[in-house]
Write a protein that holds these residues in place. Structure first.
Motif, PDB file in Angstrom:
ATOM      1  N   VAL A 188      -6.717 -18.407  11.036  1.00  0.00           N
ATOM      2  CA  VAL A 188      -5.944 -19.591  10.647  1.00  0.00           C
ATOM      3  C   VAL A 188      -6.065 -20.692  11.705  1.00  0.00           C
ATOM      4  O   VAL A 188      -6.243 -21.874  11.373  1.00  0.00           O
ATOM      5  N   SER A 189      -5.982 -20.325  12.969  1.00  0.00           N
ATOM      6  CA  SER A 189      -6.098 -21.304  14.050  1.00  0.00           C
ATOM      7  C   SER A 189      -7.489 -21.931  14.080  1.00  0.00           C
ATOM      8  O   SER A 189      -7.644 -23.125  14.349  1.00  0.00           O
ATOM      9  N   LEU A 190      -8.505 -21.122  13.809  1.00  0.00           N
ATOM     10  CA  LEU A 190      -9.868 -21.642  13.747  1.00  0.00           C
ATOM     11  C   LEU A 190     -10.003 -22.650  12.609  1.00  0.00           C
ATOM     12  O   LEU A 190     -10.601 -23.723  12.774  1.00  0.00           O
ATOM     13  N   ALA A 191      -9.409 -22.313  11.469  1.00  0.00           N
ATOM     14  CA  ALA A 191      -9.433 -23.224  10.322  1.00  0.00           C
ATOM     15  C   ALA A 191      -8.642 -24.496  10.620  1.00  0.00           C
ATOM     16  O   ALA A 191      -9.057 -25.605  10.241  1.00  0.00           O
ATOM     17  N   PHE A 192      -7.497 -24.343  11.327  1.00  0.00           N
ATOM     18  CA  PHE A 192      -6.667 -25.500  11.665  1.00  0.00           C
ATOM     19  C   PHE A 192      -7.396 -26.419  12.647  1.00  0.00           C
ATOM     20  O   PHE A 192      -7.284 -27.643  12.557  1.00  0.00           O
ATOM     21  N   ALA A 193      -8.141 -25.825  13.577  1.00  0.00           N
ATOM     22  CA  ALA A 193      -8.937 -26.625  14.510  1.00  0.00           C
ATOM     23  C   ALA A 193      -9.999 -27.416  13.752  1.00  0.00           C
ATOM     24  O   ALA A 193     -10.208 -28.610  14.004  1.00  0.00           O
TER      25      ALA A 193
END
Length: 221
Positions: A28-33
């Motif tokens: 999720v954090s990778l996608a948010f970045a």
């Protein structure tokens, strides 16, 4: 049967549940970045690019801790041996998070000093709000539980999740001001500056606390 056993283990095994949720947080954090990089390119905002880099660094820290945990399990170490090696991982993670949080001063300054309105659509605001609420609720509950848990690998991952949640508040604040306000001007400038640097101070305080804890644990070896 396998699915039921998996779900039962998630419910009953806090350590296992932490690794599963941390894997989800990693994705999720990778996608948010990536989403913030998109917003930075689409709306020409330096803040979104800067915060995307910050999230990628957090993803890197998660990957480092996760890689070490997988390595420890594959080497067949005893519980005591794993925990001894986790002390080094916890120290490296704590130092890294402290340095990353200090570097966050740059993006926050850029955010506060940006006076113009970006005029995001409502979709980014909704997306960031959903992400922020999810991270704040789940990370706060988990962080409180982790304080009583002895596994340093779990503690390291929960520290990253908690810091991730605090930074999401900054992202939400910026997005809401740009979407529904007229930019960071007048009273909004003061409010944004105070709240942003208060959150930064909290981030650094959490990082310092964890770093001191990691150093003390290492000295006790």
């Amino acid at each position: 049967m396998a699915a039921n056993a998996f779900l039962k283990r998630i419910r009953e095994d806090f350590e296992f549940r932490t690794y599963i949720t941390s894997t989800v947080s990693f994705v999720v954090s990778l996608a948010f970045a990536a989403y913030n990089i998109f917003l930075g390119a689409a709306y020409k905002t330096v803040w979104n690019v800067g915060i995307a880099v910050y999230y990628l660094l957090l993803v890197g820290v998660r990957a480092f801790v996760g890689y070490k945990e997988i390595k420890f399990k594959k080497t067949g170490l005893s519980v005591e041996e794993k925990e001894e090696r986790r002390k080094n991982v916890y120290l490296v993670q704590s130092i890294t998070l402290f340095l990353i949080d200090l570097a966050l001063t740059g993006p926050i300054t850029i955010m506060v000093m940006q006076g113009k309105s970006v005029n995001y659509s409502e979709i980014p605001a909704i997306a960031v709000a959903a992400y922020s609420v999810f991270k704040i609720v789940t990370s706060s509950v988990s962080y409180a539980k982790t304080r009583k848990f002895s596994n340093l690998g779990v503690t390291a991952l929960k520290n990253v999740n908690f810091i991730d949640a605090l930074v999401s508040v900054l992202t939400l604040q910026y997005t809401l001001l740009m979407t529904f306000g007229d930019g960071i001007k007048g009273d909004m400038f003061t409010l944004c500056a105070v709240s942003s640097f208060a959150i930064l101070a909290l981030l650094i305080a959490v990082s310092v606390t964890n770093l001191v804890k990691a150093i003390n644990i290492k000295k006790a070896v």
